[in-house]
Motif scaffolding. Structure first.
Motif, PDB file in Angstrom:
ATOM      1  N   LEU A 199      21.476  59.970   5.150  1.00 45.31           N
ATOM      2  CA  LEU A 199      20.951  59.954   6.506  1.00 45.31           C
ATOM      3  C   LEU A 199      21.916  59.269   7.477  1.00 45.31           C
ATOM      4  CD1 LEU A 199      17.220  59.135   5.737  1.00 45.31           C
ATOM      5  CD2 LEU A 199      18.162  61.329   6.470  1.00 45.31           C
ATOM      6  N   GLY A 203      18.462  65.919  10.111  1.00 47.74           N
ATOM      7  CA  GLY A 203      17.366  65.232   9.434  1.00 47.74           C
ATOM      8  C   GLY A 203      16.086  65.273  10.243  1.00 47.74           C
ATOM      9  N   LEU A 228      15.514  59.833  11.337  1.00 51.05           N
ATOM     10  CA  LEU A 228      15.015  61.212  11.345  1.00 51.05           C
ATOM     11  C   LEU A 228      14.425  61.553  12.704  1.00 51.05           C
ATOM     12  CD1 LEU A 228      13.113  61.108   7.929  1.00 51.05           C
ATOM     13  CD2 LEU A 228      15.258  62.330   8.356  1.00 51.05           C
ATOM     14  N   PRO A 284      25.523  62.227   7.145  1.00 55.78           N
ATOM     15  CA  PRO A 284      25.158  63.551   6.623  1.00 55.78           C
ATOM     16  C   PRO A 284      26.372  64.466   6.485  1.00 55.78           C
ATOM     17  CG  PRO A 284      24.509  63.336   8.926  1.00 55.78           C
ATOM     18  CD  PRO A 284      24.948  61.981   8.477  1.00 55.78           C
ATOM     19  N   LEU A 337      18.239  68.237   6.050  1.00 57.89           N
ATOM     20  CA  LEU A 337      17.229  67.572   5.227  1.00 57.89           C
ATOM     21  C   LEU A 337      15.911  67.535   6.003  1.00 57.89           C
ATOM     22  CD1 LEU A 337      16.571  65.936   2.629  1.00 57.89           C
ATOM     23  CD2 LEU A 337      17.245  63.889   3.888  1.00 57.89           C
TER      24      LEU A 337
END
Length: 326
Positions: free
Chosen positions: A133, A28, A160, A136, A142
């Motif tokens: 998230l 992410g 992230l 995953p 992503l």
């Protein structure tokens, strides 16, 4: 194949070339930076690198194999791009994305999902991403892009890896604008209005940009001369020309840049003007004012921008600004 992203963000390309080569790509990412800094281009480069059939010795995708061509044309089933429809990314779009995230790759074990302008996700849409998230799927990547990182939910940001994109250096931006056959004077102004070559080119090609510059110059001349014709110019010359919110915002941006030039010239700083062709006149205005007054005038323009963002009509906003400047 030479990718534009390598000239825009060579450092980041090298970073991801190394990360992917070492098998350390995270699942992410958030790519954050101004429009035109190459966020989508790098996201696409990563997808190309992951799927390319003929990666060269340096770790670059060739851009010509069938996998690369399908990605470049938007037809690869395992590279999914979600972009706003209108002003927001709605829950239904994320619901579709979530259903895709739960599937295995159609042709390989890996999949890439790119959410463009992720700051436009509704709260419900953003919350819909959290499960992926947090847990995953293997070999599923992503990438979110945004020009407004602070508008994303903290719960999303915390999950992230954030990659900040640097603006295109001004000399390089000016060079690229002039390569688009934009005059040096227009390029000087546009490079202060946007860091995106695409946005700048669209502004330069619009039917209102050049007339707007001329009418705002006439309006400011009236203001500097304490001439009431400035009010007439607002209603008859400027308002009819800028009919949408974007153009109205750009009009106020140009006014602020004019005052920034006057302030720079007051301190004899001439190297980076938005209006180099008007240096002589701007210098004369700078010599007949004070720093305190210039700062007061610039604050009035900033207040006008806040009014416009709060949905005060453009005409009322500009008339109020004119009154304060006079």
């Amino acid at each position: 194949m030479t990718f534009t992203i390598e000239t825009l963000q060579g450092r980041l390309v090298e970073l991801f070339r190394r990360i992917i080569g070492q098998g350390q790509l995270s699942q992410g990412y958030l790519f954050a930076g101004d429009t035109g800094t190459g966020k989508m281009e790098l996201a696409q480069w990563i997808a190309l690198r992951l799927f390319c059939q003929h990666v060269d010795a340096a770790g670059n995708p060739d851009g010509t194999c069938s996998e690369c061509q399908r990605i470049l044309s938007g037809n690869h089933p395992d590279v999914v791009v979600v972009a706003p429809e209108g002003q927001t990314i709605k829950v239904d779009e994320i619901r579709f994305l979530k259903s895709e995230l739960s599937k295995r790759g159609m042709e390989t074990n890996q999949r890439v999902f790119i959410i463009q302008d992720a700051d436009k996700m509704t709260t419900g849409a953003a919350n819909g991403l959290l499960k992926f998230l947090e847990e995953p799927a293997p070999q599923t990547y992503l990438i979110l892009t945004t020009s407004a990182k602070n508008q994303l939910l903290p719960t999303v940001l915390s999950r992230l890896q954030i990659i900040d994109f640097q603006d295109l250096p001004r000399p390089e931006l000016l060079k690229r604008l002039q390569a688009q056959e934009i005059s040096a004077n227009d390029a000087a102004l546009l490079a202060h209005m946007t860091n995106s070559v695409t946005v700048a080119s669209e502004l330069a090609a619009s039917d209102w940009f050049n007339p707007l510059k001329e009418r705002l110059w006439q309006w400011l001349t009236h203001v500097q001369q304490h001439n009431g014709q400035a009010f007439v110019a607002v209603q008859t010359q400027i308002v009819p020309l800028v009919k949408d919110k974007i153009a109205q915002g750009q009009a106020l941006a140009v006014i602020l840049l004019l005052y920034q030039d006057i302030l720079a010239l007051h301190f004899d700083q001439r190297g980076d003007l938005s209006f180099p062709q008007a240096e002589k006149t701007l210098t004369s205005w700078a010599e007949n004012t004070t720093v305190a007054k210039l700062l007061q005038q610039m604050e009035a323009v900033l207040q006008a921008q806040r009014y416009l963002n709060a949905n005060v009509s453009f005409q009322n906003t500009l008339e109020d600004l004119t009154l304060k400047l006079l």
